[in-house]
Design a protein around this motif. Structure first.
Motif, PDB file in Angstrom:
ATOM      1  N   GLY A 112      17.417  67.278  41.820  1.00 49.65           N
ATOM      2  CA  GLY A 112      18.300  66.267  42.374  1.00 49.65           C
ATOM      3  C   GLY A 112      18.916  65.529  41.486  1.00 49.65           C
ATOM      4  O   GLY A 112      18.327  64.993  40.498  1.00 49.65           O
ATOM      5  N   GLY A 113      20.110  64.825  42.109  1.00 51.64           N
ATOM      6  CA  GLY A 113      20.738  63.793  41.232  1.00 51.64           C
ATOM      7  C   GLY A 113      21.637  64.216  40.158  1.00 51.64           C
ATOM      8  O   GLY A 113      22.316  63.559  39.521  1.00 51.64           O
ATOM      9  N   LYS A 114      21.979  65.646  39.989  1.00 50.83           N
ATOM     10  CA  LYS A 114      23.103  66.270  39.149  1.00 50.83           C
ATOM     11  C   LYS A 114      24.215  65.466  39.338  1.00 50.83           C
ATOM     12  O   LYS A 114      25.037  65.167  38.205  1.00 50.83           O
ATOM     13  N   LEU A 115      24.813  65.516  40.654  1.00 47.05           N
ATOM     14  CA  LEU A 115      26.356  64.927  40.883  1.00 47.05           C
ATOM     15  C   LEU A 115      26.257  63.628  40.180  1.00 47.05           C
ATOM     16  O   LEU A 115      27.285  63.147  39.783  1.00 47.05           O
ATOM     17  N   GLY A 116      25.666  62.957  40.782  1.00 50.65           N
ATOM     18  CA  GLY A 116      25.306  61.388  40.538  1.00 50.65           C
ATOM     19  C   GLY A 116      25.388  61.057  39.063  1.00 50.65           C
ATOM     20  O   GLY A 116      25.968  60.245  38.584  1.00 50.65           O
ATOM     21  N   SER A 117      24.492  61.958  38.377  1.00 56.36           N
ATOM     22  CA  SER A 117      24.295  61.733  36.964  1.00 56.36           C
ATOM     23  C   SER A 117      25.713  62.138  36.214  1.00 56.36           C
ATOM     24  O   SER A 117      26.137  61.420  35.340  1.00 56.36           O
ATOM     25  N   ILE A 118      26.297  63.132  36.728  1.00 51.56           N
ATOM     26  CA  ILE A 118      27.678  63.516  36.152  1.00 51.56           C
ATOM     27  C   ILE A 118      28.525  62.397  36.170  1.00 51.56           C
ATOM     28  O   ILE A 118      29.219  62.037  35.272  1.00 51.56           O
ATOM     29  N   ALA A 119      28.725  61.869  37.424  1.00 55.36           N
ATOM     30  CA  ALA A 119      29.702  60.920  37.679  1.00 55.36           C
ATOM     31  C   ALA A 119      29.112  59.660  36.795  1.00 55.36           C
ATOM     32  O   ALA A 119      30.191  58.731  36.278  1.00 55.36           O
ATOM     33  N   PHE A 120      27.905  59.172  36.703  1.00 52.75           N
ATOM     34  CA  PHE A 120      27.330  58.016  36.103  1.00 52.75           C
ATOM     35  C   PHE A 120      27.905  57.974  34.540  1.00 52.75           C
ATOM     36  O   PHE A 120      28.159  57.194  34.044  1.00 52.75           O
ATOM     37  N   GLY A 121      27.659  59.502  34.028  1.00 53.67           N
ATOM     38  CA  GLY A 121      28.231  59.720  32.718  1.00 53.67           C
ATOM     39  C   GLY A 121      29.684  59.427  32.499  1.00 53.67           C
ATOM     40  O   GLY A 121      30.119  58.870  31.509  1.00 53.67           O
ATOM     41  N   GLY A 122      30.409  59.778  33.340  1.00 48.17           N
ATOM     42  CA  GLY A 122      31.941  59.780  33.398  1.00 48.17           C
ATOM     43  C   GLY A 122      32.449  58.135  33.228  1.00 48.17           C
ATOM     44  O   GLY A 122      33.209  57.862  32.599  1.00 48.17           O
ATOM     45  N   VAL A 123      31.953  57.414  34.278  1.00 45.61           N
ATOM     46  CA  VAL A 123      32.158  56.070  34.477  1.00 45.61           C
ATOM     47  C   VAL A 123      31.606  55.294  33.283  1.00 45.61           C
ATOM     48  O   VAL A 123      32.437  54.618  32.702  1.00 45.61           O
ATOM     49  N   VAL A 124      30.451  55.442  32.777  1.00 48.59           N
ATOM     50  CA  VAL A 124      29.852  54.830  31.597  1.00 48.59           C
ATOM     51  C   VAL A 124      30.820  55.020  30.356  1.00 48.59           C
ATOM     52  O   VAL A 124      30.945  54.017  29.658  1.00 48.59           O
ATOM     53  N   LEU A 125      31.079  56.245  30.233  1.00 53.24           N
ATOM     54  CA  LEU A 125      31.846  56.603  28.803  1.00 53.24           C
ATOM     55  C   LEU A 125      33.243  56.344  28.850  1.00 53.24           C
ATOM     56  O   LEU A 125      33.938  55.643  27.994  1.00 53.24           O
ATOM     57  N   ILE A 126      33.815  56.225  30.170  1.00 54.45           N
ATOM     58  CA  ILE A 126      35.157  55.712  30.293  1.00 54.45           C
ATOM     59  C   ILE A 126      35.283  54.093  30.112  1.00 54.45           C
ATOM     60  O   ILE A 126      35.998  53.537  29.361  1.00 54.45           O
ATOM     61  N   ASN A 127      34.318  53.592  30.631  1.00 50.82           N
ATOM     62  CA  ASN A 127      34.135  51.989  30.339  1.00 50.82           C
ATOM     63  C   ASN A 127      33.751  51.785  28.954  1.00 50.82           C
ATOM     64  O   ASN A 127      34.335  50.701  28.476  1.00 50.82           O
ATOM     65  N   LEU A 128      33.071  52.342  28.370  1.00 56.82           N
ATOM     66  CA  LEU A 128      32.742  52.276  26.918  1.00 56.82           C
ATOM     67  C   LEU A 128      34.098  52.291  25.998  1.00 56.82           C
ATOM     68  O   LEU A 128      34.386  51.681  25.208  1.00 56.82           O
ATOM     69  N   ILE A 129      34.675  53.381  26.253  1.00 52.72           N
ATOM     70  CA  ILE A 129      35.899  53.673  25.627  1.00 52.72           C
ATOM     71  C   ILE A 129      37.082  52.492  26.011  1.00 52.72           C
ATOM     72  O   ILE A 129      37.490  52.050  24.961  1.00 52.72           O
ATOM     73  N   ASN A 130      37.104  52.042  27.290  1.00 52.61           N
ATOM     74  CA  ASN A 130      37.866  51.110  27.506  1.00 52.61           C
ATOM     75  C   ASN A 130      37.544  49.399  27.019  1.00 52.61           C
ATOM     76  O   ASN A 130      38.381  48.805  26.562  1.00 52.61           O
TER      77      ASN A 130
END
Length: 170
Positions: free
Chosen positions: A149-167
């Motif tokens: 459980g939590g795979k889709l949320g973890s994928i989304a979390f990783g995408g948002v965190v990395l984009i915010n880090l890059i930004n």
């Protein structure tokens, strides 16, 4: 990435009591090591999700974000509406279409990206970028953590965190 956030939470929560923080960190580390060693989380064969399915991740993110921002529904209700509507897609072709059976998962992954608050992702361009990055993660993680459980949320979390880090670095 999630372990780092757990460590930061434990460190912040238990500032005065270092022993409790260290004990919790030890418990988290042992749990992760036990899970990695004894649970069958990985498969021998590796395959990718189709790009035509993963393109729905940023679409779900954009629709949920716009519904969240421009209505008074809130992120949870917006995600519920989009996820519920996506769940009816396989019934369009009476569950004969293999493609339509895969689309709701991709949309729901995008919905988790779109649930981000305006303080975290203040513009639609960040949502689009996080949706695209999460779509790439979705493609790459087809055989990883199946049944966990939590795979889709973890994928989304990783995408948002990395984009915010890059930004934040730009």
């Amino acid at each position: 990435m999630q372990v780092i956030f757990l460590i930061m939470i434990v460190k912040e929560q238990y500032k005065a009591d270092n022993f409790t923080a260290l004990l919790l960190l030890l418990f988290i580390t042992l749990t992760l090591l036990f899970g990695y060693k004894y649970l069958n989380l990985h498969h021998e064969e590796y395959s990718y999700e189709k790009t035509s399915v993963a393109i729905w991740v940023p679409i779900g993110a954009i629709v949920c974000y716009l519904l969240n921002i421009y209505t008074d529904l809130g992120s949870v209700l917006s995600a519920g509406i989009i996820g519920t509507l996506a769940s009816f897609l396989p019934s369009i072709n009476n569950k004969q279409s293999d493609y339509l059976r895969k689309v709701p998962d991709a949309i729901y992954c995008g919905v988790f990206v779109g649930m981000s608050s305006i303080e975290i992702t203040p513009s639609i361009r960040l949502i689009i970028a996080a949706g695209i990055l999460s779509g790439i993660f979705f493609i790459l993680s087809k055989n990883l953590f199946v049944g966990i459980g939590g795979k889709l949320g973890s994928i989304a979390f990783g995408g948002v965190v990395l984009i915010n880090l890059i930004n934040g670095l730009l």
